[in-house]
Design an enzyme around this catalytic site. Structure first.
Site, PDB file in Angstrom:
ATOM      1  N   SER A  22       0.821  -1.218   0.000  1.00 47.97           N
ATOM      2  CA  SER A  22       0.000   0.000   0.000  1.00 47.97           C
ATOM      3  C   SER A  22       0.859   1.275   0.000  1.00 47.97           C
ATOM      4  CB  SER A  22      -0.947   0.009   1.199  1.00 47.97           C
ATOM      5  OG  SER A  22      -1.934  -0.977   1.018  1.00 47.97           O
ATOM      6  N   THR A  67      -5.797  -3.333   7.225  1.00 43.55           N
ATOM      7  CA  THR A  67      -5.641  -4.671   6.680  1.00 43.55           C
ATOM      8  C   THR A  67      -5.667  -5.695   7.805  1.00 43.55           C
ATOM      9  OG1 THR A  67      -4.349  -6.016   5.151  1.00 43.55           O
ATOM     10  CG2 THR A  67      -3.084  -4.517   6.531  1.00 43.55           C
ATOM     11  N   LYS A  71      -9.932  -5.432  10.112  1.00 38.00           N
ATOM     12  CA  LYS A  71     -11.017  -4.821   9.321  1.00 38.00           C
ATOM     13  C   LYS A  71     -12.354  -4.806  10.076  1.00 38.00           C
ATOM     14  CE  LYS A  71      -8.923  -5.884   4.869  1.00 38.00           C
ATOM     15  NZ  LYS A  71      -9.082  -6.389   3.512  1.00 38.00           N
ATOM     16  N   ASP A 107     -12.602  -2.993  -0.968  1.00 38.29           N
ATOM     17  CA  ASP A 107     -12.084  -4.246  -1.551  1.00 38.29           C
ATOM     18  C   ASP A 107     -12.978  -4.747  -2.698  1.00 38.29           C
ATOM     19  OD1 ASP A 107      -9.761  -4.593  -0.046  1.00 38.29           O
ATOM     20  OD2 ASP A 107     -10.841  -5.552   1.602  1.00 38.29           O
ATOM     21  N   ALA A 132     -15.699 -18.597   0.540  1.00 32.57           N
ATOM     22  CA  ALA A 132     -16.728 -17.949   1.365  1.00 32.57           C
ATOM     23  C   ALA A 132     -16.088 -17.170   2.504  1.00 32.57           C
ATOM     24  CB  ALA A 132     -17.697 -19.004   1.893  1.00 32.57           C
ATOM     25  N   GLY A 134     -13.388 -13.745   3.696  1.00 27.78           N
ATOM     26  CA  GLY A 134     -13.489 -12.290   3.621  1.00 27.78           C
ATOM     27  C   GLY A 134     -13.452 -11.781   2.185  1.00 27.78           C
ATOM     28  N   ALA A 135     -12.533 -12.302   1.372  1.00 25.86           N
ATOM     29  CA  ALA A 135     -12.415 -11.826  -0.014  1.00 25.86           C
ATOM     30  C   ALA A 135     -13.673 -12.189  -0.801  1.00 25.86           C
ATOM     31  CB  ALA A 135     -11.180 -12.435  -0.680  1.00 25.86           C
ATOM     32  N   VAL A 218      -8.719 -13.748  -7.280  1.00 27.88           N
ATOM     33  CA  VAL A 218      -8.303 -12.672  -6.366  1.00 27.88           C
ATOM     34  C   VAL A 218      -6.858 -12.872  -5.940  1.00 27.88           C
ATOM     35  CG1 VAL A 218     -10.631 -12.269  -5.487  1.00 27.88           C
ATOM     36  CG2 VAL A 218      -9.108 -13.777  -4.228  1.00 27.88           C
ATOM     37  N   GLY A 241      -5.790 -11.006  -9.816  1.00 17.44           N
ATOM     38  CA  GLY A 241      -6.069 -10.351  -8.538  1.00 17.44           C
ATOM     39  C   GLY A 241      -5.349  -9.029  -8.317  1.00 17.44           C
TER      40      GLY A 241
HETATM   41  P1  NAP Z   1     -10.205 -16.308   4.398  1.00 22.13           P
HETATM   42  O1  NAP Z   1     -11.241 -15.392   4.931  1.00 22.13           O
HETATM   43  O2  NAP Z   1      -9.333 -17.058   5.325  1.00 22.13           O
HETATM   44  O3  NAP Z   1     -10.959 -17.378   3.440  1.00 22.13           O
HETATM   45  C1  NAP Z   1     -10.235 -18.391   2.803  1.00 22.13           C
HETATM   46  C2  NAP Z   1     -11.123 -19.104   1.795  1.00 22.13           C
HETATM   47  O4  NAP Z   1     -10.296 -20.024   1.058  1.00 22.13           O
HETATM   48  C3  NAP Z   1     -12.232 -19.925   2.432  1.00 22.13           C
HETATM   49  O5  NAP Z   1     -13.335 -19.977   1.564  1.00 22.13           O
HETATM   50  C4  NAP Z   1     -11.573 -21.314   2.532  1.00 22.13           C
HETATM   51  O6  NAP Z   1     -12.480 -22.369   2.580  1.00 22.13           O
HETATM   52  C5  NAP Z   1     -10.827 -21.350   1.225  1.00 22.13           C
HETATM   53  N1  NAP Z   1      -9.699 -22.276   1.246  1.00 22.13           N
HETATM   54  C6  NAP Z   1      -8.522 -22.127   1.896  1.00 22.13           C
HETATM   55  N2  NAP Z   1      -7.727 -23.184   1.663  1.00 22.13           N
HETATM   56  C7  NAP Z   1      -8.421 -24.029   0.847  1.00 22.13           C
HETATM   57  C8  NAP Z   1      -8.145 -25.267   0.251  1.00 22.13           C
HETATM   58  N3  NAP Z   1      -6.968 -25.873   0.450  1.00 22.13           N
HETATM   59  N4  NAP Z   1      -9.077 -25.834  -0.542  1.00 22.13           N
HETATM   60  C9  NAP Z   1     -10.263 -25.225  -0.758  1.00 22.13           C
HETATM   61  N5  NAP Z   1     -10.597 -24.039  -0.214  1.00 22.13           N
HETATM   62  C10 NAP Z   1      -9.681 -23.438   0.581  1.00 22.13           C
HETATM   63  O7  NAP Z   1      -9.216 -15.540   3.420  1.00 22.13           O
HETATM   64  P2  NAP Z   1      -9.558 -14.265   2.515  1.00 22.13           P
HETATM   65  O8  NAP Z   1      -9.268 -13.028   3.273  1.00 22.13           O
HETATM   66  O9  NAP Z   1     -10.901 -14.450   1.938  1.00 22.13           O
HETATM   67  O10 NAP Z   1      -8.439 -14.377   1.377  1.00 22.13           O
HETATM   68  C11 NAP Z   1      -8.509 -15.349   0.352  1.00 22.13           C
HETATM   69  C12 NAP Z   1      -7.475 -15.002  -0.722  1.00 22.13           C
HETATM   70  O11 NAP Z   1      -7.801 -13.759  -1.321  1.00 22.13           O
HETATM   71  C13 NAP Z   1      -6.052 -14.856  -0.192  1.00 22.13           C
HETATM   72  O12 NAP Z   1      -5.173 -15.532  -1.055  1.00 22.13           O
HETATM   73  C14 NAP Z   1      -5.793 -13.368  -0.242  1.00 22.13           C
HETATM   74  O13 NAP Z   1      -4.437 -13.059  -0.496  1.00 22.13           O
HETATM   75  C15 NAP Z   1      -6.638 -12.967  -1.435  1.00 22.13           C
HETATM   76  N6  NAP Z   1      -7.059 -11.563  -1.381  1.00 22.13           N
HETATM   77  C16 NAP Z   1      -6.744 -10.788  -2.444  1.00 22.13           C
HETATM   78  C17 NAP Z   1      -7.128  -9.466  -2.434  1.00 22.13           C
HETATM   79  C18 NAP Z   1      -6.779  -8.600  -3.618  1.00 22.13           C
HETATM   80  O14 NAP Z   1      -6.805  -7.374  -3.479  1.00 22.13           O
HETATM   81  N7  NAP Z   1      -6.487  -9.174  -4.764  1.00 22.13           N
HETATM   82  C19 NAP Z   1      -7.829  -8.922  -1.346  1.00 22.13           C
HETATM   83  C20 NAP Z   1      -8.155  -9.770  -0.280  1.00 22.13           C
HETATM   84  C21 NAP Z   1      -7.755 -11.099  -0.302  1.00 22.13           C
HETATM   85  P3  NAP Z   1     -13.079 -22.879   3.988  1.00 22.13           P
HETATM   86  O15 NAP Z   1     -14.212 -21.958   4.321  1.00 22.13           O
HETATM   87  O16 NAP Z   1     -13.526 -24.281   3.691  1.00 22.13           O
HETATM   88  O17 NAP Z   1     -11.964 -22.822   4.989  1.00 22.13           O
END
Ligand code: NAP
Length: 445
Positions: A22, A67, A71, A107, A132, A134-135, A218, A241
């Site tokens: 950032s 971050t 949040k 976001d 499902a 945060g993203a 993402v 992403g």
């Molecule tokens: P989070 O809240 O921890 O959610 C993780 C998600 O991934 C859940 O749906 C989880 O499923 C699933 N998951 C994790 N490991 C898995 C696996 N081995 N097989 C199948 N599903 C799996 O994380 P988040 O904040 O949403 O972030 C998710 C990704 O988005 C990260 O890689 C992050 O870097 C990226 N992101 C990118 C941006 C951007 O600006 N591009 C912004 C935010 C986040 P379960 O519910 O079954 O655990």
């Protein structure tokens, strides 16, 4: 940047925060738009967000990005919440106007803008979101806000998919459902962390997607995830992403400064972070390839790839052991294979071993794959200063005098000329060297 008594302070709070890009995104926007602001990173521990907000008021800091892991707390503690952030129950942007802190969430809107930036329509489209967390919530809510026709949620843990679908339907009735398959989707979004720094994909096949479907991720490390590669090869349009990351920052910046960020500036941010062509660092041992490479990753959000580490992982032994047990010839063959496998890789800073240049074909392969190759140069005194007295991890320097090491360095000089740029880091601070490399990378044809 000229900081004066009038310069307005912005920043990002989180924990950890050291690797946030950032500051680089916002300070670049500050520089390009010419506003009198500056942006820093603040590590704020769990339980201390309230104090950080007090500090924000007391010090008249205009804006914070928020971050992981703050949040939700930021949403709960700010004075006013924008309606979209209220639906999310989480804020990633706080704007302080005369001591009143208002929370926003940029976001999901950042994701939506990244689709528009690539010419993708949302209204009336059938969307499948995988994930499902945060993203996924941000992405799905923002797509609903843009009037997509339907949102199917697929998640490893079904309960969480159901909860997210219920939450979306509370605000956008009958829009979301729990899906079993990706079939008939116009837009497919991976919102899980699957694919981050691995070659895994959240789905094995894209069969059943609509003909003109767009596949989005993402995840931004690597820039082209396994899912996006599969989609591109199958002829689908893809959106990575990094666009979400850039556009959430752009929207936050506009809220902080009331200044519109022009398309030229946004394009610059894409070029700076997309690294369509990887940055390759080569050069003699001890020229700072690792330190400078990691600094470049902090500046651009790129993935750091150390080819020596890949070789050690592949062979199951350290470089000195490979030299000792299998010989330099064997090591060079493995090194060539590893380097060639990285040709065409996007979104990475690739640091090679010092001898990678010996075989011209190695550097040629990386260049032909689109890599921009920088050779770091330093005199032998700086090399020895950097690596210190302990040369045992460097088989070709182990037991060598400085004169012998210099002769080895000189024997490679001709080969180094095959690189796109040579940077003399003898007198450079490593941070400055990274800035210089990024400047040359951005300014190249
Ligand atoms: P989070 O809240 O921890 O959610 C993780 C998600 O991934 C859940 O749906 C989880 O499923 C699933 N998951 C994790 N490991 C898995 C696996 N081995 N097989 C199948 N599903 C799996 O994380 P988040 O904040 O949403 O972030 C998710 C990704 O988005 C990260 O890689 C992050 O870097 C990226 N992101 C990118 C941006 C951007 O600006 N591009 C912004 C935010 C986040 P379960 O519910 O079954 O655990």
């Amino acid at each position: 940047m000229n900081i004066t008594g009038r310069t307005v302070q912005l920043g990002v709070i989180g924990n950890p925060i050291e690797h946030s890009i950032s500051p680089q995104l916002h300070n670049t926007m500050i520089e390009k738009t010419g506003v009198d602001y500056t942006y820093s990173a603040f590590r704020v521990r769990e339980g201390e967000v309230g104090k950080a907000l007090e500090g924000m008021r007391a010090l008249n800091i205009r804006g914070f990005n928020v971050t992981i892991p703050h949040k939700i707390t930021a949403h709960d503690l700010c004075d006013e919440v924008d309606p979209f952030a209220h639906k999310m129950g989480a804020c990633n942007t706080l704007v302080n106007t005369d001591g009143v802190i208002k929370g926003y969430n940029t976001d999901g809107p950042g994701f939506v803008r990244s689709l528009y930036h690539k010419g993708v329509d949302i209204k009336g489209k059938r969307v499948i979101v995988i994930g499902a967390g945060g993203a996924a919530q941000g992405v799905a809510m923002a797509l609903a806000e843009e009037n997509c026709e339907s949102i199917g949620i697929i998640n490893r843990t079904r309960d969480k998919a159901e909860a997210l679908a219920r939450k979306i339907n509370r605000y956008y009735p009958k829009r979301a459902f729990v899906a079993e398959k990706i079939e008939n989707a116009d837009i497919l979004v991976n919102s899980t962390s699957v694919g981050m720094n691995t070659s895994l994909s959240p789905v094995d096949s894209l069969t059943g997607l609509n003909e003109n479907a767009v596949v989005c991720d993402v995840v931004y490390c690597p820039r082209e995830t396994a899912l996006l590669k599969m989609a591109r090869e199958a002829g689908f349009k893809t959106v990575g992403g990094i666009g979400m990351l850039i556009n959430q920052a752009v929207i936050a910046f506009e809220l902080f400064t009331n200044t519109k960020v022009g398309e030229d500036v946004i394009d610059y941010l894409y070029r700076m972070t997309e690294l369509e062509s990887s940055i390759v660092l080569t050069g003699f041992m001890g020229t700072g390839k690792t330190t400078i490479g990691k600094r470049l990753c902090a500046l651009t959000g790129a993935q750091f790839i150390d080819t020596d580490a890949l070789i050690e992982e592949r062979e199951g032994m350290s470089i000195p052991e490979i030299f000792e047990k299998k010989g330099e010839g064997y090591f060079r063959d493995v090194e060539s294979e590893v380097l060639k496998s990285l040709a065409g890789y996007k979104g990475a800073v690739i640091s090679t071993g010092g001898g990678a240049v010996i075989r011209r074909e190695n550097i040629d392969a990386l260049k032909n794959g689109g890599g921009v190759v920088f050779c770091l140069k330093a005199d032998i005194d700086r090399v020895f200063k950097n690596i210190g007295e302990n040369t045992t991890s460097r088989p070709l320097l182990n037991g060598k005098t400085k004169e012998e090491a210099e002769a080895l360095l000189n024997s490679r000089r001709e080969a180094y000329k095959n690189c796109h740029f040579e940077i003399d880091v003898t007198a450079f601070e490593k941070e400055k060297a990274a800035d210089k490399i990024l400047e040359l990378y951005m300014g190249r044809d």
